[in-house]
Write a protein that holds these residues in place. Sequence first.
Motif, short mmCIF file in Angstrom:
data_model
loop_
_atom_site.label_atom_id
_atom_site.label_comp_id
_atom_site.label_asym_id
_atom_site.label_seq_id
_atom_site.Cartn_x
_atom_site.Cartn_y
_atom_site.Cartn_z
N GLY A 11 0.90 -1.26 -0.04
CA GLY A 11 0.10 -0.07 0.06
C GLY A 11 0.83 1.38 -0.11
N GLY A 12 0.14 2.27 0.27
CA GLY A 12 0.72 3.50 0.25
C GLY A 12 1.88 3.69 1.12
N HIS A 13 1.70 3.46 2.67
CA HIS A 13 2.92 3.57 3.27
C HIS A 13 4.03 2.81 2.94
CE1 HIS A 13 5.02 4.39 6.94
NE2 HIS A 13 4.92 2.98 7.39
N CYS A 14 3.70 1.48 2.45
CA CYS A 14 5.25 0.81 2.03
C CYS A 14 5.57 1.45 0.91
CB CYS A 14 4.22 -0.56 1.33
SG CYS A 14 5.79 -1.60 0.61
N ARG A 15 4.96 2.22 -0.23
CA ARG A 15 5.81 3.12 -1.17
C ARG A 15 6.59 4.11 -0.39
NH1 ARG A 15 3.31 1.48 -5.92
NH2 ARG A 15 1.27 0.99 -5.57
N SER A 16 6.16 4.61 0.75
CA SER A 16 7.03 5.81 1.28
C SER A 16 8.05 5.03 1.82
CB SER A 16 6.23 6.46 2.29
OG SER A 16 5.40 7.18 1.49
N VAL A 17 8.04 3.99 2.57
CA VAL A 17 9.12 3.15 3.43
C VAL A 17 10.27 2.66 2.15
CG1 VAL A 17 9.84 1.19 4.87
CG2 VAL A 17 7.77 2.63 5.33
N GLY A 68 0.61 1.04 7.05
CA GLY A 68 0.27 2.59 7.74
C GLY A 68 -1.05 2.33 8.85
N SER A 69 -1.10 3.23 9.48
CA SER A 69 -2.07 3.34 10.52
C SER A 69 -2.55 4.83 10.55
CB SER A 69 -1.96 2.71 12.12
OG SER A 69 -0.84 3.45 12.60
N ILE A 70 -3.88 4.87 10.87
CA ILE A 70 -4.41 6.29 11.21
C ILE A 70 -5.24 6.22 12.53
CG2 ILE A 70 -5.74 8.39 10.70
CD1 ILE A 70 -4.88 7.81 7.72
N GLU A 71 -6.71 5.89 12.37
CA GLU A 71 -7.62 5.39 13.37
C GLU A 71 -7.39 4.33 14.10
OE1 GLU A 71 -11.52 6.25 12.18
OE2 GLU A 71 -11.14 8.60 11.55
N ASN A 72 -6.83 3.56 13.51
CA ASN A 72 -6.74 2.00 14.17
C ASN A 72 -5.36 1.59 13.86
OD1 ASN A 72 -7.24 -0.72 14.98
ND2 ASN A 72 -8.59 -1.08 13.52
#
Length: 209
Positions: A11-17, A68-72
């Motif tokens: 996902g998106g966070h993986c791309r940033s990492v 990633g995580s936002i609310e959970n």
Amino acid sequence: MKKDLILVGGGGHCRSVIEAAESAGRKIRGILDLPQFVGTEVSGYKVIGSDDDIPAYVEDCEFLVTLGSIENSVPRQKLHRRIKEAGGELATVVASTAFLSPRACVGAGTVLLHQSVVNAAANVGESVIINTGAIIEHDAVVGDLTHVSTGAKVNGACRVGARCFVGSGAVMVQGVSLTDDSFLGAGSLLAKNAVEAGTYVGFPARKIK
């Protein structure tokens, strides 16, 4: 020589990492994700298995939770626990443009994305996300499995609990604390201690139901 990385969660966070890891000169072996994504790619790296395959890479790889995580944060917590229970070693990745003070302490599994800062005498826990442009100032503490989002400012001597989310552009005034399992909304200003777990939003931030 550092071991190859296994990224757990696409996902998106993986791309940033991936961007941060490449800039730090780390070699990525592949990604573990849900079974239906095996064989697909994220930023040119193959999904080589699912979470059930973690034990197969324990001997010669290090791991990063890249969900990633936002609310959970529960899914991140579960992956973190699965890696540890399998005997896996958690990597720490600092992007080439991030600043990590040699006088700061950062736990295993934590990632500092581009342009982030962790300043002198700060203490950041395990599996923390310090996102793009976020600032952790001197003597601040950030608990395990917390996500400090893009451009957020955790000022000097602040305390952020475990499993928290500090939203994009949020500011914590010098010395205030945010208790465990709390959410500070994007653009909010935390000007006094948040002593009850919950969601805090506004300027200044107030707890909402």
